[in-house]
Write a protein that holds these residues in place. Structure first.
Motif, mmCIF file in Angstrom:
data_model
loop_
_atom_site.group_PDB
_atom_site.id
_atom_site.type_symbol
_atom_site.label_atom_id
_atom_site.label_comp_id
_atom_site.label_asym_id
_atom_site.label_seq_id
_atom_site.Cartn_x
_atom_site.Cartn_y
_atom_site.Cartn_z
ATOM 1 N N GLN A 68 28.848 54.205 36.079
ATOM 2 C CA GLN A 68 28.952 54.798 34.949
ATOM 3 C C GLN A 68 28.072 54.116 34.132
ATOM 4 O O GLN A 68 27.680 54.372 32.966
ATOM 5 N N GLY A 69 27.499 52.891 34.499
ATOM 6 C CA GLY A 69 26.406 52.454 33.682
ATOM 7 C C GLY A 69 26.509 51.013 33.054
ATOM 8 O O GLY A 69 25.906 50.437 32.310
ATOM 9 N N PHE A 70 27.892 50.464 33.082
ATOM 10 C CA PHE A 70 28.410 49.088 32.729
ATOM 11 C C PHE A 70 27.659 48.162 33.655
ATOM 12 O O PHE A 70 27.500 48.102 34.907
ATOM 13 N N ARG A 71 27.084 46.979 32.918
ATOM 14 C CA ARG A 71 26.343 45.901 33.727
ATOM 15 C C ARG A 71 27.166 44.721 33.371
ATOM 16 O O ARG A 71 26.570 43.515 33.931
ATOM 17 N N ALA A 72 28.476 44.978 32.673
ATOM 18 C CA ALA A 72 29.052 43.565 32.623
ATOM 19 C C ALA A 72 30.726 43.715 32.598
ATOM 20 O O ALA A 72 30.913 44.953 32.523
ATOM 21 N N TRP A 73 31.489 42.884 32.804
ATOM 22 C CA TRP A 73 32.813 43.025 32.747
ATOM 23 C C TRP A 73 33.532 42.040 32.001
ATOM 24 O O TRP A 73 32.836 40.692 32.255
ATOM 25 N N GLU A 74 34.828 41.961 31.808
ATOM 26 C CA GLU A 74 35.589 40.809 31.395
ATOM 27 C C GLU A 74 37.105 40.997 31.685
ATOM 28 O O GLU A 74 37.348 42.072 32.224
ATOM 29 N N SER A 75 37.788 40.032 31.540
ATOM 30 C CA SER A 75 39.351 39.914 32.323
ATOM 31 C C SER A 75 40.014 39.092 31.294
ATOM 32 O O SER A 75 40.095 37.844 31.521
ATOM 33 N N THR A 76 40.665 39.514 30.471
ATOM 34 C CA THR A 76 41.469 38.772 29.421
ATOM 35 C C THR A 76 42.415 37.940 30.404
ATOM 36 O O THR A 76 42.540 36.743 30.186
ATOM 37 N N TRP A 77 43.156 38.546 31.463
ATOM 38 C CA TRP A 77 44.245 37.800 31.979
ATOM 39 C C TRP A 77 43.657 37.418 33.405
ATOM 40 O O TRP A 77 44.587 37.338 34.501
ATOM 41 N N LEU A 78 42.322 37.212 33.542
ATOM 42 C CA LEU A 78 41.857 36.599 34.833
ATOM 43 C C LEU A 78 42.674 35.199 35.196
ATOM 44 O O LEU A 78 42.923 35.013 36.510
ATOM 45 N N ARG A 79 42.931 34.371 34.017
ATOM 46 C CA ARG A 79 43.770 33.127 34.550
ATOM 47 C C ARG A 79 45.192 33.698 35.669
ATOM 48 O O ARG A 79 45.496 32.703 36.274
ATOM 49 N N ARG A 80 45.749 34.794 35.343
ATOM 50 C CA ARG A 80 46.926 35.120 36.066
ATOM 51 C C ARG A 80 46.413 35.722 37.365
ATOM 52 O O ARG A 80 47.775 35.708 38.288
ATOM 53 N N LYS A 81 45.292 35.866 37.834
ATOM 54 C CA LYS A 81 45.020 36.109 39.207
ATOM 55 C C LYS A 81 44.780 35.011 40.052
ATOM 56 O O LYS A 81 44.560 33.730 39.304
ATOM 57 N N THR A 82 44.935 35.142 41.318
ATOM 58 C CA THR A 82 44.929 34.196 42.230
ATOM 59 C C THR A 82 43.348 33.460 42.299
ATOM 60 O O THR A 82 42.388 34.403 41.905
ATOM 61 N N GLU A 84 41.685 33.354 45.064
ATOM 62 C CA GLU A 84 41.178 34.223 45.877
ATOM 63 C C GLU A 84 40.671 35.662 45.252
ATOM 64 O O GLU A 84 39.502 36.056 45.428
ATOM 65 N N GLU A 85 41.440 36.108 44.212
ATOM 66 C CA GLU A 85 41.147 37.289 43.534
ATOM 67 C C GLU A 85 40.069 37.010 42.716
ATOM 68 O O GLU A 85 38.838 37.718 42.599
ATOM 69 N N GLN A 86 40.009 35.857 41.988
ATOM 70 C CA GLN A 86 38.853 35.491 41.002
ATOM 71 C C GLN A 86 37.488 35.350 41.929
ATOM 72 O O GLN A 86 36.449 36.001 41.500
ATOM 73 N N ASN A 87 37.688 34.811 42.954
ATOM 74 C CA ASN A 87 36.399 34.676 43.942
ATOM 75 C C ASN A 87 36.165 36.030 44.645
ATOM 76 O O ASN A 87 34.732 36.580 44.651
ATOM 77 N N GLN A 88 37.061 36.828 44.776
ATOM 78 C CA GLN A 88 36.677 38.338 45.173
ATOM 79 C C GLN A 88 35.721 39.148 43.978
ATOM 80 O O GLN A 88 34.651 39.843 44.273
ATOM 81 N N ILE A 89 36.297 38.990 42.793
ATOM 82 C CA ILE A 89 35.790 39.634 41.749
ATOM 83 C C ILE A 89 34.255 38.950 41.590
ATOM 84 O O ILE A 89 33.401 39.909 41.208
ATOM 85 N N LYS A 90 33.899 37.770 41.706
ATOM 86 C CA LYS A 90 32.794 37.164 41.454
ATOM 87 C C LYS A 90 31.733 37.649 42.670
ATOM 88 O O LYS A 90 30.807 38.307 42.355
ATOM 89 N N ARG A 91 32.342 37.679 43.803
ATOM 90 C CA ARG A 91 31.489 38.396 44.988
ATOM 91 C C ARG A 91 30.826 39.596 44.638
ATOM 92 O O ARG A 91 29.792 40.016 44.944
ATOM 93 N N ILE A 92 31.910 40.289 44.242
ATOM 94 C CA ILE A 92 31.584 42.133 43.926
ATOM 95 C C ILE A 92 30.499 42.179 43.012
ATOM 96 O O ILE A 92 29.735 42.699 42.911
ATOM 97 N N MET A 93 30.831 41.266 41.701
ATOM 98 C CA MET A 93 29.909 41.017 40.585
ATOM 99 C C MET A 93 28.455 40.598 41.089
ATOM 100 O O MET A 93 27.603 41.385 40.616
ATOM 101 N N ASP A 94 28.421 39.948 41.672
ATOM 102 C CA ASP A 94 27.378 39.176 42.376
ATOM 103 C C ASP A 94 26.429 40.374 43.114
ATOM 104 O O ASP A 94 25.270 40.791 42.902
ATOM 105 N N ARG A 95 26.997 41.188 43.957
ATOM 106 C CA ARG A 95 26.409 42.216 44.619
ATOM 107 C C ARG A 95 26.072 43.264 43.830
ATOM 108 O O ARG A 95 25.031 43.872 44.175
#
Length: 307
Positions: A68-82, A84-95
């Motif tokens: 849709q054209g977004f080139r950034a993301w945020e996650s207020t409750w990122l701290r609640r994710k594991t 593993e989930e944080q690393n997954q988010i980072k890998r996807i966003m890097d790609r």
């Protein structure tokens, strides 16, 4: 790190967004009509998970956002994710060549954390601040949103301000060596958060100036500022040198731009003209239902994106 270089590169000088090529995503992962433009927004609009596609996987939401054209993301409750989930988010966003914005490091809506004198609560807050450093490094972000807790009705206001400034200085000592910026958000007393300590931009500005660190800045959420104070553009002009991050939502209702009283086309053009190229978090819900509601919200973001 040189203070002027930190301020120039870390807060307001974010690199211009490039027009990356379109990615192919299966129709089953796309929740809105494919006719929506997918060229990158000029403003670094940063959705959070579940605003648009609640229930979809982390990967599906991020890939959909890129489409849709977004080139950034945020996650207020990122701290609640594991981790593993944080690393997954980072890998996807890097790609996808997407940038990660803010997450919350410490937050309490029930305790007097920054304004009070309870050393146990203050040390607990600092421990959460220390722990947030590793999450920021994991996500390769500079921005951590820390909430300053309740006001203390038993203490005169100036004592509360002094307590908060002292604790903010200790936070700055933790973050500065890592080039991390704590952003503190003013939250309105009139509708959403009665009793919170930090509720007006002049108050946040005074504290940021007193701390005098590139690691303590203001999160300017236009939704809260409009309700509590109004006078949006002059207010942000007065506080400009201490603002590190923006979030938006219209009022009344806290939905996407164009659904309330704030002229976001003018506000966003104003901060863009002033040179802001940082994150603009989408801190709101969607007014419409289903695919039509999502499509209408995206159309409104195209309409308010700076020229």
């Amino acid at each position: 790190m040189n203070r002027k270089e930190f301020l120039r590169n870390g807060l307001l000088g974010g690199a211009a967004v490039l027009a990356f090529p379109r990615m192919g995503i299966s129709d089953s992962q796309t929740r809105i009509p494919r006719s929506i433009p997918n060229t990158p927004f000029k403003m670094k609009f940063s959705p959070d998970f579940d605003i648009f596609n609640a229930g979809a996987s982390l990967e599906e939401q991020l890939e959909w956002g890129y489409e849709q054209g977004f080139r950034a993301w945020e996650s207020t409750w990122l701290r609640r994710k594991t981790v593993e989930e944080q690393n997954q988010i980072k890998r996807i966003m890097d790609r996808l060549d997407m940038e990660f914005g803010q997450f919350v490091g410490t937050m309490s809506f029930k305790e007097v954390t920054f304004a009070g004198r309870d050393e146990g609560l203050r040390e607990k807050t600092l421990q959460e601040v220390r722990e947030s450093v590793e999450i920021a490094k994991r996500m390769d972000t500079q921005y951590i949103h820390n909430v300053l807790g309740l006001a203390d009705p038993k203490l005169p206001w100036d004592f509360q301000m002094a307590n908060a400034i002292e604790l903010l200085k200790r936070v700055a000592e933790i973050y500065e060596p890592h080039g991390i910026v704590m952003v503190m958000e003013t939250m309105n007393h009139k509708i959403n958060h009665p009793g919170l300590f930090l509720h007006e931009i002049p108050q946040a500005y005074a504290m940021a100036k007193a701390v005098d660190s590139p690691s303590v800045k203001i999160l300017f959420d236009a939704y809260h500022v409009q309700i509590q104070e109004g006078n949006l553009m002059p207010t942000l002009d007065f506080a400009w040198g201490e603002i590190g991050y923006f979030q938006i939502g219209d009022t009344p209702g806290r939905k996407e731009p164009g659904t309330g009283e704030i002229n976001y086309k003018n506000v966003l053009q104003h901060i863009h003209d002033k040179g802001y190229r940082g994150f603009v978090g989408l801190e709101h819900g969607i007014s419409g239902a289903g695919e039509e509601g999502i499509a209408a919200a995206l159309k409104r973001y195209r309409e308010v994106d700076p020229k």
